[in-house]
Design a protein around this motif. Structure first.
Motif, PDB file in Angstrom:
ATOM      1  N   VAL A  47      -4.247  -1.218  17.220  1.00 13.75           N
ATOM      2  CA  VAL A  47      -3.140  -1.840  17.767  1.00 13.75           C
ATOM      3  C   VAL A  47      -1.982  -1.767  16.005  1.00 13.75           C
ATOM      4  N   THR A  48      -0.393  -0.768  16.344  1.00 18.25           N
ATOM      5  CA  THR A  48      -0.375  -1.072  14.782  1.00 18.25           C
ATOM      6  C   THR A  48       1.053  -2.515  14.250  1.00 18.25           C
ATOM      7  N   HIS A  49       0.976  -3.148  14.086  1.00 13.00           N
ATOM      8  CA  HIS A  49       2.357  -4.226  14.159  1.00 13.00           C
ATOM      9  C   HIS A  49       2.173  -3.694  12.712  1.00 13.00           C
ATOM     10  N   VAL A  50       1.816  -3.969  11.404  1.00 14.73           N
ATOM     11  CA  VAL A  50       2.115  -3.099  10.013  1.00 14.73           C
ATOM     12  C   VAL A  50       1.258  -2.027   9.578  1.00 14.73           C
ATOM     13  N   ASP A  51       2.731  -1.158   9.378  1.00 16.75           N
ATOM     14  CA  ASP A  51       2.098  -0.273   9.008  1.00 16.75           C
ATOM     15  C   ASP A  51       2.172   0.048   7.617  1.00 16.75           C
ATOM     16  N   ALA A  52       0.346   0.436   7.329  1.00 13.02           N
ATOM     17  CA  ALA A  52       0.118   0.062   5.325  1.00 13.02           C
ATOM     18  C   ALA A  52       1.079   0.761   4.815  1.00 13.02           C
ATOM     19  N   GLU A  53       1.064   2.353   4.901  1.00 12.56           N
ATOM     20  CA  GLU A  53       1.336   3.890   4.587  1.00 12.56           C
ATOM     21  C   GLU A  53       3.019   3.055   4.626  1.00 12.56           C
ATOM     22  N   LYS A  54       4.247   3.285   5.882  1.00 19.27           N
ATOM     23  CA  LYS A  54       4.672   2.851   5.364  1.00 19.27           C
ATOM     24  C   LYS A  54       5.281   1.985   4.050  1.00 19.27           C
ATOM     25  N   ALA A  55       4.558   0.253   4.574  1.00 20.21           N
ATOM     26  CA  ALA A  55       5.006  -0.578   3.329  1.00 20.21           C
ATOM     27  C   ALA A  55       5.046  -0.160   1.986  1.00 20.21           C
ATOM     28  N   LEU A  56       4.216   1.345   1.697  1.00 27.15           N
ATOM     29  CA  LEU A  56       3.463   1.341   0.452  1.00 27.15           C
ATOM     30  C   LEU A  56       4.564   2.262   0.180  1.00 27.15           C
ATOM     31  N   GLU A  57       5.478   3.086   0.970  1.00 24.55           N
ATOM     32  CA  GLU A  57       6.119   4.414   0.863  1.00 24.55           C
ATOM     33  C   GLU A  57       8.028   3.411   0.446  1.00 24.55           C
ATOM     34  N   ASP A  58       7.894   2.423   1.903  1.00 26.33           N
ATOM     35  CA  ASP A  58       9.121   2.022   1.756  1.00 26.33           C
ATOM     36  C   ASP A  58       8.956   0.661   1.406  1.00 26.33           C
ATOM     37  N   ASP A  59      10.164   0.395   0.567  1.00 28.27           N
ATOM     38  CA  ASP A  59      10.377  -0.998   0.085  1.00 28.27           C
ATOM     39  C   ASP A  59      11.172  -1.533   1.038  1.00 28.27           C
ATOM     40  N   ALA A  60      12.552  -1.073   1.364  1.00 26.80           N
ATOM     41  CA  ALA A  60      12.643  -1.732   2.456  1.00 26.80           C
ATOM     42  C   ALA A  60      12.336  -2.559   3.810  1.00 26.80           C
TER      43      ALA A  60
END
Length: 306
Positions: A47-60
């Protein structure tokens, strides 16, 4: 203590829908599932409610997560990823370690400062062999957590339920005696426990006594119950697959004495995050049942945690 839930049970909900539910029902925090994007390999995982990789790459995206939680007055207790970082399959092991490191980095970036996970285990090897493997796999993980000031809380679930995890299970840190040995190998203030009493119940271990010994290592707490079926246990014995003689239940519907458990937590002055974990099959099959399971559990636990 702050009362919340583990978000993995709400796999059909978006991050926003999950936080909206938590806010509307008065939960103070959520342990947020942060598996890699893709298909789950087992129940209550993937389950992915927070995408860790996206959070690291995408400040928005990262800012949206923080702002949405603040707006809804719900804290993220930890980012949750429960893999096997010591899998005998090196490709799976390396992938698990790599994503866990990204989850640790994302937890730091989002200002959470906590990751809940497993230490893993090569299920074909002995405890002693796996302790040697800890020395190989885990020092770089803990070093990263120390550098980023992130706490890593290991749940005491053996991950040994059926033939897929036989014979040794997929998580080494399951008993007080092994906890002591791992903490000697990894003497870090950033490594601790995500304490779940239910796993001690079916292992026939006192789930109150370790709270006092490991008071300074309890970083995070789970509320999940286990029901032992004595008639089944008498037929198959403790060497059987655990699901042959027990099943997870909502808090209050199993064998954990929650008054004694929370009392012990207050004795050690634990004032951190405590999260309901739902794995009760009687409350699966629809969003209505999932939501009901969380509401019933919260209502029960508010006798002890408010």
């Amino acid at each position: 203590m702050k009362l919340g839930f583990v978000s993995a049970i709400m796999e059909d909900y978006s991050f926003e829908e999950m936080i909206d539910f938590a806010s509307a029902k008065g939960f103070e925090c959520v342990e947020v599932a942060s598996w890699p994007m893709g298909k789950a390999e087992r129940r209550y995982a993937g389950v992915t409610h927070v995408d860790a990789e996206k959070a690291l790459e995408d400040d928005a995206y990262a800012n949206h997560i923080k702002d949405y939680c603040k707006e809804k007055n719900v804290e993220i207790s930890s980012l949750a990823f429960y893999p096997n970082t010591m899998d005998g399959d090196l490709e799976k092991r390396n992938a698990a370690v790599e994503h866990l490191k990204n989850v640790i980095k994302a937890s730091a970036k989002l200002g959470i400062g906590m990751v809940t996970t497993f230490i893993g285990r090569d299920q074909t090897k002995t405890v002693e062999e796996n302790l040697e493997l800890v020395k190989e796999v885990w020092p770089p993980i803990i070093k990263l957590a120390e550098e980023l000031n992130v706490k890593v809380a290991i749940e005491n679930c053996p991950m040994l339920f059926g033939p897929d995890q036989w014979p040794g299970g997929q998580n080494l840190m399951t008993t007080p005696v092994i906890w002591r040995k791992v903490f000697e190998i990894l003497p870090s203030k950033n490594l601790g426990i995500n304490y779940d009493p239910s796993h001690f119940v079916w292992q026939m271990i006192d789930y109150i006594k370790p709270i006092y010994e490991f008071a300074d290592k309890i970083f995070h707490v789970h509320y999940k119950d286990i029901k032992l079926y004595k008639n089944k246990l008498e037929e198959c014995g403790v060497m059987a697959y655990p699901l042959d003689f027990m099943s997870p239940k909502l808090p209050g519907l199993g064998d954990v004495d929650w008054g004694k458990y929370v009392s012990a937590l207050t004795d050690i002055r634990f004032d951190g995050y405590t999260c309901i974990e739902i794995e009760d099959k009687a409350f699966e099959g629809s969003k209505e049942k999932v939501e009901k399971s969380l509401i019933l559990s919260k209502r029960y636990l508010e006798q002890f945690v408010i």
